[in-house]
Design an enzyme around this catalytic site. Structure first.
Site, PDB file in Angstrom:
ATOM      1  N   CYS A 165      -3.925  13.421  13.209  1.00 43.12           N
ATOM      2  CA  CYS A 165      -4.660  12.162  13.057  1.00 43.12           C
ATOM      3  C   CYS A 165      -4.469  11.333  14.314  1.00 43.12           C
ATOM      4  O   CYS A 165      -3.763  11.742  15.235  1.00 43.12           O
ATOM      5  CB  CYS A 165      -4.272  11.429  11.781  1.00 43.12           C
ATOM      6  SG  CYS A 165      -2.803  10.457  11.907  1.00 43.12           S
ATOM      7  N   LYS A 179       0.840  -1.212   0.000  1.00 39.12           N
ATOM      8  CA  LYS A 179       0.000   0.000   0.000  1.00 39.12           C
ATOM      9  C   LYS A 179       0.869   1.254   0.000  1.00 39.12           C
ATOM     10  O   LYS A 179       0.658   2.165  -0.788  1.00 39.12           O
ATOM     11  CB  LYS A 179      -0.907   0.007   1.236  1.00 39.12           C
ATOM     12  CG  LYS A 179      -1.511   1.368   1.536  1.00 39.12           C
ATOM     13  CD  LYS A 179      -2.328   1.378   2.799  1.00 39.12           C
ATOM     14  CE  LYS A 179      -1.574   1.597   4.083  1.00 39.12           C
ATOM     15  NZ  LYS A 179      -1.264   3.008   4.424  1.00 39.12           N
ATOM     16  N   ASN A 180       1.858   1.286   0.886  1.00 32.53           N
ATOM     17  CA  ASN A 180       2.624   2.524   1.048  1.00 32.53           C
ATOM     18  C   ASN A 180       3.600   2.785  -0.095  1.00 32.53           C
ATOM     19  O   ASN A 180       4.088   3.908  -0.250  1.00 32.53           O
ATOM     20  CB  ASN A 180       3.344   2.532   2.401  1.00 32.53           C
ATOM     21  CG  ASN A 180       2.359   2.776   3.541  1.00 32.53           C
ATOM     22  OD1 ASN A 180       1.215   3.155   3.305  1.00 32.53           O
ATOM     23  ND2 ASN A 180       2.798   2.548   4.771  1.00 32.53           N
ATOM     24  N   ARG A 225       1.430  15.038  13.019  1.00 34.66           N
ATOM     25  CA  ARG A 225       1.821  14.851  11.620  1.00 34.66           C
ATOM     26  C   ARG A 225       1.763  16.119  10.759  1.00 34.66           C
ATOM     27  O   ARG A 225       0.985  16.199   9.805  1.00 34.66           O
ATOM     28  CB  ARG A 225       0.993  13.725  10.987  1.00 34.66           C
ATOM     29  CG  ARG A 225       1.120  12.435  11.750  1.00 34.66           C
ATOM     30  CD  ARG A 225       0.351  11.309  11.125  1.00 34.66           C
ATOM     31  NE  ARG A 225       0.987  10.752   9.945  1.00 34.66           N
ATOM     32  CZ  ARG A 225       0.465   9.778   9.224  1.00 34.66           C
ATOM     33  NH1 ARG A 225      -0.693   9.275   9.536  1.00 34.66           N
ATOM     34  NH2 ARG A 225       1.104   9.312   8.176  1.00 34.66           N
ATOM     35  N   ARG A 281      -4.158  11.060   4.455  1.00 34.05           N
ATOM     36  CA  ARG A 281      -3.138  12.105   4.431  1.00 34.05           C
ATOM     37  C   ARG A 281      -2.201  11.998   3.233  1.00 34.05           C
ATOM     38  O   ARG A 281      -1.634  12.991   2.802  1.00 34.05           O
ATOM     39  CB  ARG A 281      -2.256  12.004   5.682  1.00 34.05           C
ATOM     40  CG  ARG A 281      -2.999  11.879   6.950  1.00 34.05           C
ATOM     41  CD  ARG A 281      -2.020  11.686   8.058  1.00 34.05           C
ATOM     42  NE  ARG A 281      -1.019  12.724   8.025  1.00 34.05           N
ATOM     43  CZ  ARG A 281      -1.182  13.921   8.547  1.00 34.05           C
ATOM     44  NH1 ARG A 281      -2.286  14.215   9.156  1.00 34.05           N
ATOM     45  NH2 ARG A 281      -0.223  14.816   8.468  1.00 34.05           N
ATOM     46  N   ARG A 298      -8.303  -0.116   5.439  1.00 29.35           N
ATOM     47  CA  ARG A 298      -7.486   0.881   4.744  1.00 29.35           C
ATOM     48  C   ARG A 298      -6.206   0.262   4.205  1.00 29.35           C
ATOM     49  O   ARG A 298      -5.633   0.770   3.243  1.00 29.35           O
ATOM     50  CB  ARG A 298      -7.113   2.018   5.696  1.00 29.35           C
ATOM     51  CG  ARG A 298      -8.292   2.864   6.080  1.00 29.35           C
ATOM     52  CD  ARG A 298      -7.848   4.049   6.836  1.00 29.35           C
ATOM     53  NE  ARG A 298      -6.919   4.856   6.058  1.00 29.35           N
ATOM     54  CZ  ARG A 298      -6.431   6.015   6.439  1.00 29.35           C
ATOM     55  NH1 ARG A 298      -6.794   6.521   7.596  1.00 29.35           N
ATOM     56  NH2 ARG A 298      -5.591   6.686   5.681  1.00 29.35           N
ATOM     57  N   ASP A 315       5.330   0.989  11.856  1.00 30.61           N
ATOM     58  CA  ASP A 315       4.121   0.310  11.376  1.00 30.61           C
ATOM     59  C   ASP A 315       4.029  -1.143  11.846  1.00 30.61           C
ATOM     60  O   ASP A 315       3.039  -1.832  11.565  1.00 30.61           O
ATOM     61  CB  ASP A 315       4.046   0.371   9.835  1.00 30.61           C
ATOM     62  CG  ASP A 315       3.782   1.789   9.338  1.00 30.61           C
ATOM     63  OD1 ASP A 315       3.433   2.664  10.157  1.00 30.61           O
ATOM     64  OD2 ASP A 315       3.948   2.026   8.129  1.00 30.61           O
TER      65      ASP A 315
HETATM   66  C1  EPZ Z   1       4.600   7.124   6.000  1.00 30.40           C
HETATM   67  O1  EPZ Z   1       3.859   8.220   6.525  1.00 30.40           O
HETATM   68  C2  EPZ Z   1       3.654   5.957   5.978  1.00 30.40           C
HETATM   69  N1  EPZ Z   1       2.516   6.276   5.136  1.00 30.40           N
HETATM   70  C3  EPZ Z   1       3.199   5.621   7.385  1.00 30.40           C
HETATM   71  O2  EPZ Z   1       2.408   4.455   7.323  1.00 30.40           O
HETATM   72  C4  EPZ Z   1       4.430   5.323   8.243  1.00 30.40           C
HETATM   73  O3  EPZ Z   1       4.028   5.088   9.568  1.00 30.40           O
HETATM   74  C5  EPZ Z   1       5.400   6.507   8.190  1.00 30.40           C
HETATM   75  O4  EPZ Z   1       5.732   6.817   6.813  1.00 30.40           O
HETATM   76  C6  EPZ Z   1       6.696   6.255   8.937  1.00 30.40           C
HETATM   77  O5  EPZ Z   1       7.333   5.122   8.429  1.00 30.40           O
HETATM   78  C7  EPZ Z   1       2.603   6.154   3.819  1.00 30.40           C
HETATM   79  O6  EPZ Z   1       3.624   5.760   3.273  1.00 30.40           O
HETATM   80  C8  EPZ Z   1       1.397   6.467   3.018  1.00 30.40           C
HETATM   81  P1  EPZ Z   1       6.719  10.631   7.822  1.00 30.40           P
HETATM   82  P2  EPZ Z   1       4.429   9.694   6.428  1.00 30.40           P
HETATM   83  O7  EPZ Z   1       6.545  11.860   7.016  1.00 30.40           O
HETATM   84  O8  EPZ Z   1       5.140   9.856   5.144  1.00 30.40           O
HETATM   85  C9  EPZ Z   1       7.006  13.988  11.218  1.00 30.40           C
HETATM   86  C10 EPZ Z   1       0.615   3.039   7.967  1.00 30.40           C
HETATM   87  O9  EPZ Z   1       0.205   2.541   9.045  1.00 30.40           O
HETATM   88  N2  EPZ Z   1       6.878  14.958  10.112  1.00 30.40           N
HETATM   89  O10 EPZ Z   1       7.955   9.819   7.634  1.00 30.40           O
HETATM   90  O11 EPZ Z   1       3.316  10.617   6.738  1.00 30.40           O
HETATM   91  C11 EPZ Z   1       5.688  13.222  11.417  1.00 30.40           C
HETATM   92  O12 EPZ Z   1       4.788  13.971  12.191  1.00 30.40           O
HETATM   93  C12 EPZ Z   1       1.115   4.454   7.909  1.00 30.40           C
HETATM   94  O13 EPZ Z   1       0.591   2.440   6.883  1.00 30.40           O
HETATM   95  C13 EPZ Z   1       7.003  16.300  10.386  1.00 30.40           C
HETATM   96  O14 EPZ Z   1       7.212  16.709  11.532  1.00 30.40           O
HETATM   97  O15 EPZ Z   1       5.455   9.682   7.629  1.00 30.40           O
HETATM   98  C14 EPZ Z   1       6.163  11.972  12.074  1.00 30.40           C
HETATM   99  O16 EPZ Z   1       6.328  12.197  13.446  1.00 30.40           O
HETATM  100  C15 EPZ Z   1       0.772   5.316   9.032  1.00 30.40           C
HETATM  101  N3  EPZ Z   1       6.873  17.203   9.353  1.00 30.40           N
HETATM  102  C16 EPZ Z   1       7.534  11.724  11.432  1.00 30.40           C
HETATM  103  O17 EPZ Z   1       7.929  12.979  10.865  1.00 30.40           O
HETATM  104  C17 EPZ Z   1       6.643  16.796   8.068  1.00 30.40           C
HETATM  105  O18 EPZ Z   1       6.533  17.637   7.178  1.00 30.40           O
HETATM  106  C18 EPZ Z   1       7.526  10.663  10.328  1.00 30.40           C
HETATM  107  O19 EPZ Z   1       6.558  11.009   9.353  1.00 30.40           O
HETATM  108  C19 EPZ Z   1       6.537  15.417   7.805  1.00 30.40           C
HETATM  109  C20 EPZ Z   1       6.665  14.518   8.837  1.00 30.40           C
END
Ligand code: EPZ
Length: 418
Positions: free
Chosen positions: A117, A22-23, A122, A93, A397, A305
């Site tokens: 969320c 999915k991701n 996030r 998102r 999802r 995850d």
């Molecule tokens: C991806 O989310 C995945 N989603 C998530 O999978 C996964 O948990 C996550 O990466 C971490 O591995 C998809 O690929 C669609 P991040 P993403 O940006 O890209 C902070 C699942 O269960 N951050 O790496 O949104 C954020 O708040 C899901 O399948 C900022 O502060 O994750 C978090 O604490 C849920 N500012 C951390 O970084 C930003 O602009 C990691 O987020 C972006 C992120």
């Protein structure tokens, strides 16, 4: 209300096939916005987030076709809108990944700001700072972000944190920028490498994906791609933990051991036998498991995850394990539900202290997010008697035919529509 009903206590055994990721699939679909040519993505799972993305792409004006879901075709020739509306962004998102491709290809994109969320606040500041470095003008008003640039220009961008989504958004945006972009402190997840592989098929010049420095040399235009998505490492890990938690013997066909190193090392530390095959990974678990500490971290660290699922495994391990969540600030929502099933867990800030108990007991519980819901299914597989997991739309999802896959391994699990 639809529920998953599990009658626990059965040892799982056999082989099961992992689905497409999915991701990895989500950014591949958004990458199709970078070209007017028709792109083909194979092996996508039929899960709610993928269907939401197809709906969003259609709203923007893409032609979307599917060949019984074996292959999904997306053609972004005549875009009719440059906007990802709030109704869709609030449900998923990842819709924010429209912004980079839209501004790069058309000079303008407008996307609703995703709110917080269930698992954390996030923010999207890293995405926006990166787009600004590429020369986009960013405006935020009325719950939307607008990015505008007649043409993006390459830049050196250092991410404050190796955000998966920001790395993907910026990598896509940079493919059509003038000059060279270097993304430092980039996320190294396998999903980033998969996206880069598809971008390269489109004619993009991307190097270093999968490492902390990704270099993109912009080109004037991109063409079609035909790409098969990588196997879902999180689904594979979940199925392996289903084997381990029931003391079973489960092989996941299609799983790639190299994408699961951190989990497999922790399973071994917990006393679970692991077999790394070519194109398959298996677990051979005894009845007893050792408490094992886990700390989530960006790839190649232990994936957030899989944190909830591993915690379910630790609830019946011998001893005390510390599970530390460093990626999201609110990803322990499953804890109180596990406690309702008889687990002994205390949370102190980012750490959950799990004391293994001999057996969980079935209970009615409620899912709060995607991975929390599957962790409850795993706990229920190992628990005595019957558990009912409500709010299964969270599960849908990201997991395709989970009940069927678990049943094929001998689990007593069914979906009941109320
Ligand atoms: C991806 O989310 C995945 N989603 C998530 O999978 C996964 O948990 C996550 O990466 C971490 O591995 C998809 O690929 C669609 P991040 P993403 O940006 O890209 C902070 C699942 O269960 N951050 O790496 O949104 C954020 O708040 C899901 O399948 C900022 O502060 O994750 C978090 O604490 C849920 N500012 C951390 O970084 C930003 O602009 C990691 O987020 C972006 C992120």
């Amino acid at each position: 209300m639809t529920k998953i009903v599990v009658r626990g206590g059965r040892r799982l055994g056999g082989r099961v096939a992992v689905g497409g990721s999915k991701n990895a699939g989500l950014p591949l679909l958004f990458a199709a916005l970078l070209t007017p040519e028709r792109c083909t993505i194979r092996g996508l799972p039929r899960v709610a987030d993928i269907l939401t993305t197809l709906h969003l792409l259609q709203k923007i004006g893409c032609l979307v076709g599917d060949d019984a879901f074996e292959a999904i075709m997306v053609e972004a020739r005549d875009l009719t809108s440059a906007e990802a509306p709030y109704e869709l962004v609030k449900t998923m998102r990842a819709s924010f990944l429209t912004l980079g491709p839209l501004v790069a290809r058309t000079g303008y994109g407008r996307v609703a700001t995703p709110g917080g969320c269930a698992i954390g606040s996030r923010p999207v500041d890293i995405h926006l700072a990166g787009l600004e470095r590429l020369g986009a003008t960013i405006r935020q008003a009325h719950g939307y972000v607008e990015a505008e640039a007649p043409r993006l220009r390459g830049a050196r961008i250092t991410l404050d944190f190796p955000s998966v989504g920001a790395t993907e958004n910026l990598m896509m945006a940079a493919t059509l920028a003038d000059g060279v972009t270097e993304i430092e402190n980039a996320a190294c997840e396998p999903e980033i490498e998969d996206l880069a592989a598809a971008l390269v098929k489109m004619g993009a010049r991307v190097a270093g994906a999968g490492s902390t420095l990704v270099t993109v040399e912009g080109v004037r235009e991109l063409g079609a791609f035909d790409h098969t998505v990588i196997p879902d490492r999180i689904e594979a890990g979940t199925l392996l933990i289903a084997g381990a938690i029931t003391g079973g013997d489960v092989t996941v066909d299609g799983a790639r051991a190299e994408h699961l190193d951190a989990l497999l090392a922790k399973l071994e530390e917990a006393g679970v036998g692991v077999e790394r095959g070519v194109g398959a990974v298996g677990v051979r678990a005894g009845a007893c498991r050792r408490a094992t500490d886990v700390r989530t971290a960006p790839h190649p660290g232990f994936p957030t995850d899989l944190q909830a699922q591993f915690m379910a495994l630790m609830t019946t391990a011998e001893g005390r394990s510390m599970i530390t969540e460093t990626i999201f600030e609110n990803r322990f929502m499953h804890v109180q539900e596990l406690v309702r099933m008889g687990a002994d867990i205390r949370v102190d800030g980012k750490t959950a202290l799990v004391r293994g108990v001999p057996r969980l007991s079935g209970a009615p519980v409620m899912a709060t997010d995607l991975r929390a819901s599957v962790c409850l299914v795993l706990a229920a597989l190992a628990a005595q008697n019957t558990s009912e997991i409500a709010r299964v739309y969270h599960l849908d999802r990201g997991y395709e035919r989970l009940e069927a896959k678990l049943s094929s391994l001998g689990a007593d699990v069914e979906r009941v529509r109320g």
